[in-house]
Design a protein around this motif. Sequence first.
Motif, PDB file in Angstrom:
ATOM      1  N   VAL A  51       0.848  -1.204   0.000  1.00 30.66           N
ATOM      2  CA  VAL A  51       0.000   0.000   0.000  1.00 30.66           C
ATOM      3  C   VAL A  51       0.879   1.249   0.000  1.00 30.66           C
ATOM      4  O   VAL A  51       0.628   2.227  -0.734  1.00 30.66           O
ATOM      5  CB  VAL A  51      -0.947  -0.036   1.214  1.00 30.66           C
ATOM      6  N   GLU A  52       1.913   1.296   0.801  1.00 30.08           N
ATOM      7  CA  GLU A  52       2.790   2.460   0.872  1.00 30.08           C
ATOM      8  C   GLU A  52       3.483   2.721  -0.468  1.00 30.08           C
ATOM      9  O   GLU A  52       3.609   3.880  -0.906  1.00 30.08           O
ATOM     10  CB  GLU A  52       3.843   2.262   1.973  1.00 30.08           C
ATOM     11  N   SER A  53       3.944   1.664  -1.083  1.00 30.34           N
ATOM     12  CA  SER A  53       4.628   1.853  -2.375  1.00 30.34           C
ATOM     13  C   SER A  53       3.672   2.375  -3.446  1.00 30.34           C
ATOM     14  O   SER A  53       4.031   3.220  -4.266  1.00 30.34           O
ATOM     15  CB  SER A  53       5.261   0.537  -2.820  1.00 30.34           C
ATOM     16  N   ARG A  54       2.446   1.945  -3.433  1.00 29.91           N
ATOM     17  CA  ARG A  54       1.453   2.436  -4.400  1.00 29.91           C
ATOM     18  C   ARG A  54       1.117   3.914  -4.139  1.00 29.91           C
ATOM     19  O   ARG A  54       0.945   4.706  -5.083  1.00 29.91           O
ATOM     20  CB  ARG A  54       0.171   1.585  -4.303  1.00 29.91           C
ATOM     21  N   LEU A  55       1.003   4.226  -2.852  1.00 35.68           N
ATOM     22  CA  LEU A  55       0.690   5.620  -2.539  1.00 35.68           C
ATOM     23  C   LEU A  55       1.832   6.561  -2.921  1.00 35.68           C
ATOM     24  O   LEU A  55       1.612   7.687  -3.380  1.00 35.68           O
ATOM     25  CB  LEU A  55       0.383   5.771  -1.049  1.00 35.68           C
ATOM     26  N   LEU A  56       3.042   6.150  -2.762  1.00 36.24           N
ATOM     27  CA  LEU A  56       4.181   6.978  -3.132  1.00 36.24           C
ATOM     28  C   LEU A  56       4.232   7.237  -4.631  1.00 36.24           C
ATOM     29  O   LEU A  56       4.632   8.306  -5.095  1.00 36.24           O
ATOM     30  CB  LEU A  56       5.497   6.319  -2.669  1.00 36.24           C
ATOM     31  N   GLU A  57       3.837   6.266  -5.409  1.00 31.53           N
ATOM     32  CA  GLU A  57       3.882   6.398  -6.872  1.00 31.53           C
ATOM     33  C   GLU A  57       2.538   6.861  -7.441  1.00 31.53           C
ATOM     34  O   GLU A  57       2.351   6.866  -8.667  1.00 31.53           O
ATOM     35  CB  GLU A  57       4.273   5.053  -7.478  1.00 31.53           C
ATOM     36  N   GLY A  82      -8.916   9.478   3.916  1.00 29.75           N
ATOM     37  CA  GLY A  82      -9.552  10.156   2.791  1.00 29.75           C
ATOM     38  C   GLY A  82     -10.137   9.214   1.769  1.00 29.75           C
ATOM     39  O   GLY A  82     -10.695   9.668   0.764  1.00 29.75           O
ATOM     40  N   ARG A  83     -10.005   7.895   2.004  1.00 28.14           N
ATOM     41  CA  ARG A  83     -10.564   6.929   1.053  1.00 28.14           C
ATOM     42  C   ARG A  83     -11.454   5.937   1.815  1.00 28.14           C
ATOM     43  O   ARG A  83     -11.330   5.767   3.027  1.00 28.14           O
ATOM     44  CB  ARG A  83      -9.465   6.168   0.331  1.00 28.14           C
ATOM     45  N   ALA A  84     -12.283   5.247   1.035  1.00 25.24           N
ATOM     46  CA  ALA A  84     -13.177   4.234   1.633  1.00 25.24           C
ATOM     47  C   ALA A  84     -12.343   3.001   1.991  1.00 25.24           C
ATOM     48  O   ALA A  84     -11.431   2.619   1.261  1.00 25.24           O
ATOM     49  CB  ALA A  84     -14.289   3.865   0.666  1.00 25.24           C
ATOM     50  N   PRO A  85     -12.643   2.361   3.133  1.00 27.78           N
ATOM     51  CA  PRO A  85     -11.915   1.151   3.517  1.00 27.78           C
ATOM     52  C   PRO A  85     -12.099   0.030   2.476  1.00 27.78           C
ATOM     53  O   PRO A  85     -13.157  -0.115   1.887  1.00 27.78           O
ATOM     54  CB  PRO A  85     -12.519   0.776   4.855  1.00 27.78           C
ATOM     55  N   GLY A 103       1.173   2.505   8.328  1.00 27.94           N
ATOM     56  CA  GLY A 103       2.171   3.147   7.476  1.00 27.94           C
ATOM     57  C   GLY A 103       2.497   4.557   7.940  1.00 27.94           C
ATOM     58  O   GLY A 103       1.933   5.081   8.908  1.00 27.94           O
ATOM     59  N   GLU A 104       3.402   5.221   7.206  1.00 27.71           N
ATOM     60  CA  GLU A 104       3.853   6.556   7.576  1.00 27.71           C
ATOM     61  C   GLU A 104       2.784   7.632   7.312  1.00 27.71           C
ATOM     62  O   GLU A 104       2.811   8.707   7.904  1.00 27.71           O
ATOM     63  CB  GLU A 104       5.122   6.894   6.790  1.00 27.71           C
ATOM     64  N   ARG A 105       1.847   7.406   6.415  1.00 28.20           N
ATOM     65  CA  ARG A 105       0.824   8.385   6.052  1.00 28.20           C
ATOM     66  C   ARG A 105      -0.507   8.111   6.741  1.00 28.20           C
ATOM     67  O   ARG A 105      -1.550   8.615   6.320  1.00 28.20           O
ATOM     68  CB  ARG A 105       0.626   8.409   4.548  1.00 28.20           C
ATOM     69  N   GLY A 106      -0.481   7.289   7.745  1.00 30.15           N
ATOM     70  CA  GLY A 106      -1.703   7.004   8.485  1.00 30.15           C
ATOM     71  C   GLY A 106      -2.486   5.827   7.976  1.00 30.15           C
ATOM     72  O   GLY A 106      -3.554   5.512   8.522  1.00 30.15           O
ATOM     73  N   GLU A 107      -2.006   5.222   6.886  1.00 31.78           N
ATOM     74  CA  GLU A 107      -2.724   4.038   6.408  1.00 31.78           C
ATOM     75  C   GLU A 107      -2.527   2.897   7.418  1.00 31.78           C
ATOM     76  O   GLU A 107      -1.506   2.806   8.093  1.00 31.78           O
ATOM     77  CB  GLU A 107      -2.212   3.622   5.031  1.00 31.78           C
ATOM     78  N   LYS A 108      -3.533   2.030   7.457  1.00 32.46           N
ATOM     79  CA  LYS A 108      -3.523   0.915   8.430  1.00 32.46           C
ATOM     80  C   LYS A 108      -4.062  -0.342   7.762  1.00 32.46           C
ATOM     81  O   LYS A 108      -5.070  -0.291   7.059  1.00 32.46           O
ATOM     82  CB  LYS A 108      -4.363   1.283   9.649  1.00 32.46           C
ATOM     83  N   VAL A 109      -3.364  -1.445   8.031  1.00 36.23           N
ATOM     84  CA  VAL A 109      -3.786  -2.747   7.490  1.00 36.23           C
ATOM     85  C   VAL A 109      -4.004  -3.701   8.669  1.00 36.23           C
ATOM     86  O   VAL A 109      -3.143  -3.845   9.533  1.00 36.23           O
ATOM     87  CB  VAL A 109      -2.725  -3.340   6.536  1.00 36.23           C
ATOM     88  N   THR A 110      -5.156  -4.348   8.691  1.00 36.02           N
ATOM     89  CA  THR A 110      -5.488  -5.346   9.712  1.00 36.02           C
ATOM     90  C   THR A 110      -5.741  -6.684   9.033  1.00 36.02           C
ATOM     91  O   THR A 110      -6.567  -6.793   8.117  1.00 36.02           O
ATOM     92  CB  THR A 110      -6.731  -4.944  10.506  1.00 36.02           C
ATOM     93  N   VAL A 111      -5.019  -7.716   9.474  1.00 33.60           N
ATOM     94  CA  VAL A 111      -5.190  -9.081   8.922  1.00 33.60           C
ATOM     95  C   VAL A 111      -5.697  -9.985  10.037  1.00 33.60           C
ATOM     96  O   VAL A 111      -5.154  -9.989  11.142  1.00 33.60           O
ATOM     97  CB  VAL A 111      -3.860  -9.616   8.352  1.00 33.60           C
TER      98      VAL A 111
END
Length: 421
Positions: A51-57, A82-85, A103-111
């Motif tokens: 997710v972080e790599s996609r957001l950076l690009e 700012g996006r839908a889960p 992640g560094e931009r506030g993104e969060k992943v739960t497995v």
Amino acid sequence: MRRRLINSTLAVVLVVIAVFGVSLVIVETRTISNSAQESVDSEALRLISVVESRLLEDERITPVLLSQQIASKRYALIEIPGRAPLELGKRPTGSVISSTAEGERGEKVTVEESSSAVTREVGRTLMIIGAVALLAIVSAVLLAVRQANKLTSPLTDLAETAERLGSGDPRPRHKRYGVPELDRVADVLDASAERIARMLTAERRLAADASHQLRTPLTALSMRIEEISVTDDPDTVKEEANIALTQVERLTDVVERLLTNARDPRTGSAVVFDLDEVVKQQIEEWRPAYRSAGRAIVRSGKQGLRAVGTPGAVAQVLAALIENSLMHGGGTVALRTRVTGNQAVIEVTDEGPGVRPDLGARIFERTISGRNSTGIGLAVARDLAEADGGRLELLQQQPAVFALFLSRVALKRQEPERPVR
């Protein structure tokens, strides 16, 4: 005892299985749980990195793209500010294993993953451990039965051996079991059996020798008493009484000799004695019996001989030879004395048929007889001769010639000469 051995072995095995089995179950359960948790943590980190790599690009993040990064049986929730889960997979119910990465931009992943998979893995591990424990118990039972049989069978045999010894059967079994302690017990029992056998043999031999050796003095004594009972002449009574007393003394000597030989057959009491007196005594003693049988007993050869031996034993040997000639021989019996080297020899011969060729080499063995007799007399006579260093031999079979060899040289430690009884 067999059951106690099996039970004790099983108890030890069960305790060991219980201790190590419970420990192994705890360790395996923790290992499986930690492994499942680490797998979920690893997947959460992988998803957050994608997710972080996609957001950076500034690339598009789609469920199709992220579903390739997660296992099919797991659920993932991706939250981007700012996006839908985004949800991937079906959310499990009940107890779950969960891991969250940010992640560094506030993104969060739960497995999340259902803990039923871990439960199933733990169950399979428990089944394997249980199967191994069951195999160990079965092996322990077989080993315990084998070991119990290995120990109880020898003990049963040893008990039977002891019972046989107690019942009078002294035959050693010479059976060993491969167990040092039990083999030691078997050695002791076999040694005891051999000692008992020797004691019984000596006892039977003493009884047989006594019955044979006492017969002649008792017969002679009874003859003298009969002579006393039928005569009224005081001089004859006195003479026969003196002879009877001599017979009693000889009977006492025979008993003492038998007891001495029973304690130690090698024990002798050799002294220097007058051989003529012993020969004369035997001829006078046996002449009435030969006269009754219509036969004669005479002596010849060199006189004035002195020999080394036990007078009573020599008299018993001669009595056995003379009685043997009376029972199995014929005609006149002759006692001839001669000298050969440093030995005095007394030969006893008769005019009978002699000794059969098949008995010549075995005539001095016990129970060997040319006719229906005990076969003990000549064997006892040879033992008596050898006890004082002499020897008794069969010089000729037809007619029979028996010879008693006695030393004419006094021993270094001479005993005082004693009168002949």
